[in-house]
Design a protein around this motif. Sequence first.
Motif: not given
Length: 498
Positions: A441-456
Amino acid sequence: MQARLQKGSDHGVKAQGDGWLLTVALIEGTNLAAVDSSGHSDPYVVFTCNGKTRTSSIKFQKSDPLWNEIFEFDAMEDPPSVLDIDVFDFDGPFDEATSLGHAEINFVRTNVADLADVWIPLHGKLAQACQSKLHLRIFLNNTRGNNVVREYLTKMEKEVGKKLNVRSPQTNSAFQKLFGLQPEEFLINDFTCHLKRKMPLQGRLFLSARIIGFHANLFGQKTKFFFLWEDIEDIQVTSPTLSSMGSPIIVITLKPGKGMEARHGAKTQDEEGRLKFHFQSFVSYNAAHRTIMALWKSRSLSPEQKVKIVEEESESRILVSEESGSFLGLEDVSLSEVHNSTLSVPMIFFMNVFEGEDMESRIMEKAGCLNYSYTPWESEKPNIFARQVYFRFDKRVSRYRGEVTSSQQKSQIPEKNGWLVEEVMTLHGVPLGDYFNLHLKYQIEDVPPQSKQCNVRVFFGIEWLKSTKQQKRMSKNILSHLQDRLKVMLAAVEKEYA
């Protein structure tokens, strides 16, 4: 006669054709090298002749293993020159197997009569240090001339027969409980496969003397049904398609009006009320097809007669262990977090890994996935999509170069800017591949306020379909290689974005 009583996993491959037939009886080994702290190894033997291979079962924790297995090679126009023999130590579905020794039988320089009962010394650093040997009986027979060896082996097969491998009371009880069957119903065999309706559904096919049943528990949705052998009107095999991932499709058609309790599992129903069930992507297709046809053809015989026919006709070619591999009750899989990182990549870019574009193929190839292909995403429910993925492992990932069929489902995370991608993987052509499924199971979310990062975040669990004493070591091996593959995959995504 002893070898005929305990056949090897490849013995279902009967020698075919007219010409030179090679038969090898693997009796035992002695003084095989120990490669772990236990003082033992987990040996198996691979025979190769004229580009064809036959593989023995694994003997866990044995330095003096007893096999008693027979292997046959298809007829060759000309007499073969060399039989290559390699002994490996099994250390998990993905690890590079350690060589415990090798040998070569040169038919040109060796009198075949001298090979009827012979101890072969193994070569190699480990083997020579331990003076390892294999006990073999090798017969090379020309069917166009002298048939003595072939006739003798055939006669012994008929006289000795094959003992029924009775399933344990616990296995039959779990099978009966799963489908709500009577206590006298007993399981003959079960196979991992996909049920094709709108989308392929990964599950397990169960065969007994009176029923054929299917069970699946995918992404928390359970599917279960069965019907009687007597209800079947016809069984056809259709050619592989992209959605069947290279596997022939077994199409079972019921008689008009029969099996209506199972109609939720049928792909279609014709104007006369015939239900059609499509089964594909078998881990052991040849064994499954032979077993299904044998049981269907013998539906008017007694259960004991059916079992006898199945035992004669159904032999699996896949590498198996000496364990019985009892079927386990299929429960929900527990997932644990195995990876959590923040990448310098926007979430929308990262999702290209699952979007079926060129980027996905490039990244998966870097992660050791060859011949990577996939079906288009299809909507199953509002905001829930599903597809199938197929690939073959590169040799550096798994020396067995096993094939993988995977069911994926993606959905948006409620009240968050993110996606959830769930995956169930079935491995084909690796040792004990029919014993487990892998759940991711992959959970991918944006990292606010950094729109150019995501948490996996990645969660992982193993669904054990059959019991094995090697469960702990295999789990460790699979998890280790999964984490290595994830590192390569995530690094490739960041490189693509850069």
